[in-house]
Design an enzyme around this catalytic site. Structure first.
Site, short mmCIF file in Angstrom:
data_model
loop_
_atom_site.label_atom_id
_atom_site.label_comp_id
_atom_site.label_asym_id
_atom_site.label_seq_id
_atom_site.Cartn_x
_atom_site.Cartn_y
_atom_site.Cartn_z
N GLU A 1 34.78 -64.22 -13.35
CA GLU A 1 34.42 -64.93 -13.30
C GLU A 1 34.44 -66.18 -11.86
O GLU A 1 33.16 -66.81 -11.59
CB GLU A 1 33.96 -65.20 -14.66
CG GLU A 1 33.65 -64.85 -15.88
CD GLU A 1 33.23 -64.81 -17.62
OE1 GLU A 1 32.44 -64.73 -18.56
OE2 GLU A 1 34.39 -65.70 -17.35
N CYS B 1 18.17 -71.33 -19.16
CA CYS B 1 18.06 -72.25 -18.37
C CYS B 1 17.89 -73.48 -20.07
O CYS B 1 18.03 -73.17 -20.85
CB CYS B 1 16.39 -72.40 -18.97
SG CYS B 1 15.92 -70.87 -17.54
N TRP C 1 17.89 -71.12 -15.18
CA TRP C 1 18.33 -69.81 -14.63
C TRP C 1 17.87 -68.66 -14.14
O TRP C 1 16.75 -68.18 -14.96
CB TRP C 1 19.44 -69.55 -14.99
CG TRP C 1 20.85 -68.76 -14.91
CD1 TRP C 1 21.84 -68.40 -14.80
CD2 TRP C 1 20.19 -67.12 -15.49
NE1 TRP C 1 22.53 -67.91 -14.81
CE2 TRP C 1 21.80 -66.66 -14.42
CE3 TRP C 1 19.11 -66.37 -15.72
CZ2 TRP C 1 21.83 -65.25 -14.98
CZ3 TRP C 1 19.20 -64.56 -16.17
CH2 TRP C 1 20.58 -64.21 -15.63
N HIS D 1 46.10 -42.73 -13.06
CA HIS D 1 44.80 -41.88 -13.28
C HIS D 1 43.66 -42.47 -12.31
O HIS D 1 42.63 -42.64 -12.29
CB HIS D 1 44.22 -41.90 -14.83
CG HIS D 1 45.20 -41.04 -15.53
ND1 HIS D 1 45.54 -39.71 -15.45
CD2 HIS D 1 45.81 -41.26 -16.28
CE1 HIS D 1 46.82 -39.43 -16.85
NE2 HIS D 1 46.33 -40.46 -17.08
N ARG E 1 24.19 -74.45 -18.52
CA ARG E 1 23.71 -73.42 -19.12
C ARG E 1 22.74 -72.90 -17.75
O ARG E 1 22.40 -70.84 -17.82
CB ARG E 1 22.29 -73.71 -20.39
CG ARG E 1 23.44 -74.60 -21.59
CD ARG E 1 21.95 -75.04 -22.78
NE ARG E 1 21.27 -73.66 -23.18
CZ ARG E 1 21.84 -73.33 -24.14
NH1 ARG E 1 22.19 -73.48 -24.82
NH2 ARG E 1 21.36 -72.21 -24.90
N LYS F 1 38.38 -63.22 -16.66
CA LYS F 1 38.13 -64.60 -16.51
C LYS F 1 38.37 -65.57 -14.93
O LYS F 1 37.96 -66.56 -14.43
CB LYS F 1 39.26 -65.90 -17.10
CG LYS F 1 39.56 -66.06 -19.11
CD LYS F 1 38.09 -66.62 -19.20
CE LYS F 1 37.18 -66.03 -19.14
NZ LYS F 1 36.45 -65.70 -20.46
N LYS G 1 25.84 -69.74 -19.39
CA LYS G 1 26.63 -70.01 -20.52
C LYS G 1 26.05 -68.90 -21.82
O LYS G 1 26.75 -68.79 -22.04
CB LYS G 1 27.08 -71.24 -20.82
CG LYS G 1 27.50 -72.10 -22.24
CD LYS G 1 29.33 -71.22 -21.62
CE LYS G 1 29.87 -71.69 -22.97
NZ LYS G 1 31.82 -70.91 -22.66
N GLU H 1 40.06 -59.06 -21.07
CA GLU H 1 39.72 -60.43 -20.58
C GLU H 1 40.19 -61.65 -19.49
O GLU H 1 39.80 -62.20 -18.78
CB GLU H 1 40.28 -61.28 -22.01
CG GLU H 1 39.39 -62.80 -22.03
CD GLU H 1 38.20 -63.53 -22.00
OE1 GLU H 1 37.96 -62.00 -22.36
OE2 GLU H 1 38.21 -64.56 -22.37
N ASN I 1 11.98 -71.38 -21.24
CA ASN I 1 13.27 -71.12 -21.44
C ASN I 1 12.69 -68.96 -22.07
O ASN I 1 11.95 -68.70 -22.71
CB ASN I 1 13.94 -71.21 -22.23
CG ASN I 1 14.87 -72.25 -21.73
OD1 ASN I 1 14.91 -72.83 -20.70
ND2 ASN I 1 15.94 -73.37 -22.89
N GLY I 2 13.61 -68.46 -21.18
CA GLY I 2 12.89 -66.95 -21.77
C GLY I 2 12.06 -65.63 -20.87
O GLY I 2 12.15 -66.38 -19.31
C1 G6P Z 1 28.02 -64.91 -20.88
C2 G6P Z 1 29.16 -66.31 -20.80
C3 G6P Z 1 30.03 -65.12 -21.34
C4 G6P Z 1 30.47 -64.94 -23.10
C5 G6P Z 1 28.70 -64.41 -23.33
C6 G6P Z 1 28.75 -63.41 -24.60
O1 G6P Z 1 28.55 -63.68 -20.23
O2 G6P Z 1 28.89 -66.38 -19.58
O3 G6P Z 1 31.32 -66.75 -21.41
O4 G6P Z 1 31.25 -64.25 -23.35
O5 G6P Z 1 27.44 -64.30 -22.84
O6 G6P Z 1 28.35 -64.95 -25.40
P1 G6P Z 1 28.82 -65.30 -26.32
O7 G6P Z 1 28.07 -66.45 -26.91
O8 G6P Z 1 27.44 -64.18 -27.13
O9 G6P Z 1 29.91 -65.33 -27.00
#
Ligand code: G6P
Length: 608
Positions: free
Chosen positions: A488, A2, A74, A504, A27, A485, A603, A481, A100-101
């Site tokens: 996501e 948030c 969020w 396997h 965010r 991507k 984010k 990774e 937030n939190g």
């Molecule tokens: C969230 C984001 C990811 C990120 C992860 C860790 O899930 O969507 O893109 O890799 O958090 O975030 P950080 O800021 O700790 O790298």
């Protein structure tokens, strides 16, 4: 997650709040709202959906004023509806809170408040906090906030306004960032500097447990015991341009294309080409302490965890120190072996991820020295670690992390190089790696120049429902990774595997509809991965192969080839990741997905 913004000053608050919320929308973006003190009256407007919906609500029923708070959400407690959107009001309507939190004991508090006659109109924990502040009010808003927070368990970054004291905003933080922005006769409260950068670059970061009181005449900070806190004003190093799209369709695309520059920024001033090593000013580790390290633990989440897997291979290879990589969410709740000779490397783009922060604190508590690889300057992890390496990649706004990943791997290489050269890495090998790092920005640029070819491949696979990403050695984490991507932002199911592990289980999925992305640069395991490509072809799978030179052995095995430049093995995942970022991006755009704000994601994940 948030986002919070607040303003007190001579201007009309609504455009300032809306402008700030738009900057924070990356965010969290499922609902939004504002509370404004309009001639002493507290007025709120809230709407489910993007900020545009809130703007429409304000258009239909405007408010004006010079003091207010805003929030973009969020969802944690309760679905993203109008009534669950923040700000939340106390039962008597005099107090508005954005938060937030998570308030963990909100259930108990809610029962107690209900017994005292409070009525709740949302499913949120935040509304409980608003009522609690009302209950604690005895003539001073900041005292009421402090009294209420003493009863609260959990995490919060909050902003509070009240019609009983219409010249004041109170903010508080515990586990969720908050800062005060300072400008001539105007004061801001924000969870993230980008919310207020259009107005000021001068900020004061709150530390854990601190409270800020803003009035039109100034601001003051205090701790939870009401003792005054003095903190100097810091100036944000980046400007508005850094958080704008700059002509690109999406932040993600801009950030992918920034990588030649951001990788150069991570390297700037840190390479010692002649000595084949690196200079890292913020480690805060003496030569003796560096030599004492006998174990490294890397902890992180998401994309940062993937870069940690590459770091493990590098550090073990170059420095011969045993390394473990742990999901921060797992590490924090087990009984890990940590000693005062353990170096705990904490990787986080945001520097705020709740699990990563908690893992770092746990490692510290057990005696480890902690080293943060963080992008956001002044973030909580950066403030609490024992030493650090800033990534200097600039603000990353796209929810899918791209430029932070390449900078993390580069920063880990610099660290491994330093640890290695202090131990038994030869100067010749050190120089080779340092030169390869130096060459990376230009090599990334050549991959970006070929983006249209990757877009054409994306067009061929935009309707796929599953993808496999296979790599070996240094490119296994890059396969993970690449798959992350794609899932996501395009919502296509994708999995990364070590290429040989495919036999396997995942091989059962291969048919003519299954695209398989192979990361096969010419490295130590190239010959091995060729066999895996043949296994997929033999079962009719479609192959997209990332290679680094003409390989006659691959003739007839590739439906699509993506070429990357040659580099040392350990840096090949940086180069291989760039086309994977582009592939995911173009596929998602062609499917009509919102790549900068993918569904359900956030984010910066500041809850457990
Ligand atoms: C969230 C984001 C990811 C990120 C992860 C860790 O899930 O969507 O893109 O890799 O958090 O975030 P950080 O800021 O700790 O790298």
């Amino acid at each position: 997650m948030c986002g919070i913004v607040g303003y007190i000053g001579p201007k009309n608050v609504v455009p300032i709040l809306i402008g700030g919320l738009k900057r924070l929308e990356y965010r969290g973006y499922d609902s939004a709202g504002v509370a404004v003190l309009d001639r002493g009256e507290l007025r709120t407007r809230r709407a489910a959906g993007k900020i545009a919906m809130l703007e429409a609500a304000l258009g239909a029923d405007p408010v004006v004023g010079h003091i207010g708070i805003g929030h973009t959400r969020w969802a944690t407690h309760g679905p993203p509806t109008d009534r669950n959107a923040h700000p939340h009001l106390s039962t008597d309507g005099t107090i508005a809170v954005v938060h937030n939190g998570i308030i963990e004991n909100y259930g108990t508090l809610k029962t107690q408040l209900a017994a005292k006659g409070h009525r709740f109109s949302s499913d949120t924990d935040t509304e409980v906090l608003a009522c609690l502040i009302q209950e604690c009010y005895e003539g001073s808003l900041e005292d009421a906030v402090v009294a209420a927070l003493r009863l609260v368990e959990g995490t919060y970054g909050i902003a509070v306004v009240s019609s009983r004291e219409p010249q004041k905003i109170v903010g508080a933080r515990q586990g969720s960032p908050l800062l005060v922005g300072v400008s001539d006769g105007q004061y801001f409260l924000a969870s993230d500097a980008s919310a207020i950068l259009a107005h000021t670059r001068d900020v004061v970061y709150l530390s854990e447990g601190e409270i800020a009181v803003l009035t039109s005449g100034g601001y003051r900070l205090m701790d939870i015991d009401a003792a005054p806190v003095r903190r100097s004003v810091e100036t944000i190093a980046w400007d508005l341009e850094a958080i704008e799209r700059g002509g690109y369709d999406h932040f993600m695309l801009k950030e992918i294309f920034e990588q030649p520059t951001t990788v150069a920024n991570t390297l700037r001033g840190r390479l010692r080409l002649e000595e084949g090593t690196s200079k890292l000013g913020g480690l805060n580790l003496s030569h003796e302490q560096l030599m004492e390290i006998d174990q490294v633990i890397i902890t992180a989440c998401g994309t940062s965890w993937h870069s940690g897997l590459i770091g493990e291979l590098m550090i073990e290879d170059m420095a011969r120190i045993p390394v473990e990589v742990e999901y921060a969410s797992e590490f924090r709740y087990r009984n890990p072996i940590v000693t005062d000779r353990t170096l705990c490397i904490v990787i986080s783009q945001s520097g705020e991820t709740a699990d990563t922060l908690a893992a770092m604190r746990e490692a510290k508590r057990r005696g480890a020295r902690t080293l943060g690889l963080v992008n956001v300057v002044g973030s909580t992890i950066a403030r609490e670690d024992d030493g650090g390496i800033y990534l200097h990649a600039g603000p990353e706004i796209g929810v899918a992390s791209t430029k932070a990943f390449s900078s993390q791997v580069v920063a880990l290489t610099l660290l491994a190089l330093k640890l290695g050269r202090k131990r038994n890495l030869s100067v010749a090998r050190g120089r080779e790696i340092a030169q390869a790092l130096d060459a990376l920005p230009a090599q990334i640029q050549t991959i970006l120049d070929a983006a249209p070819a990757i877009e054409a491949i994306a067009a061929a696979y935009q309707d796929a429902t599953n993808f496999l990403y296979l790599g070996r050695g240094y490119n296994f984490p890059a396969a993970l990774e690449g798959a992350l991507k794609l899932k996501e932002i395009s919502y296509i199911h994708a999995e990364g595997y070590p290429a040989a592990e495919m036999k396997h289980g995942p091989i059962a999925l291969i048919d003519e509809k299954m695209p398989v992305v192979f990361l096969a640069p010419h490295d130590a395991v190239f010959d091995k991965i060729v066999s895996n490509i043949q296994e997929v072809r033999a079962r009719g799978g479609r192959t997209i192969v990332i290679t680094s030179r003409d390989e006659p052995v691959l003739a007839g095995l590739m439906d699509h080839e993506i070429r990357i430049p040659e580099t040392v093995d350990l840096l090949s995942p940086v180069l291989a990741s760039i086309p994977l970022q582009l592939l995911a991006y173009y596929i998602a755009v062609k499917r009509g997905a919102n790549v900068d704000q993918p569904r359900n994601l956030a984010k910066s994940v500041t809850v457990e």
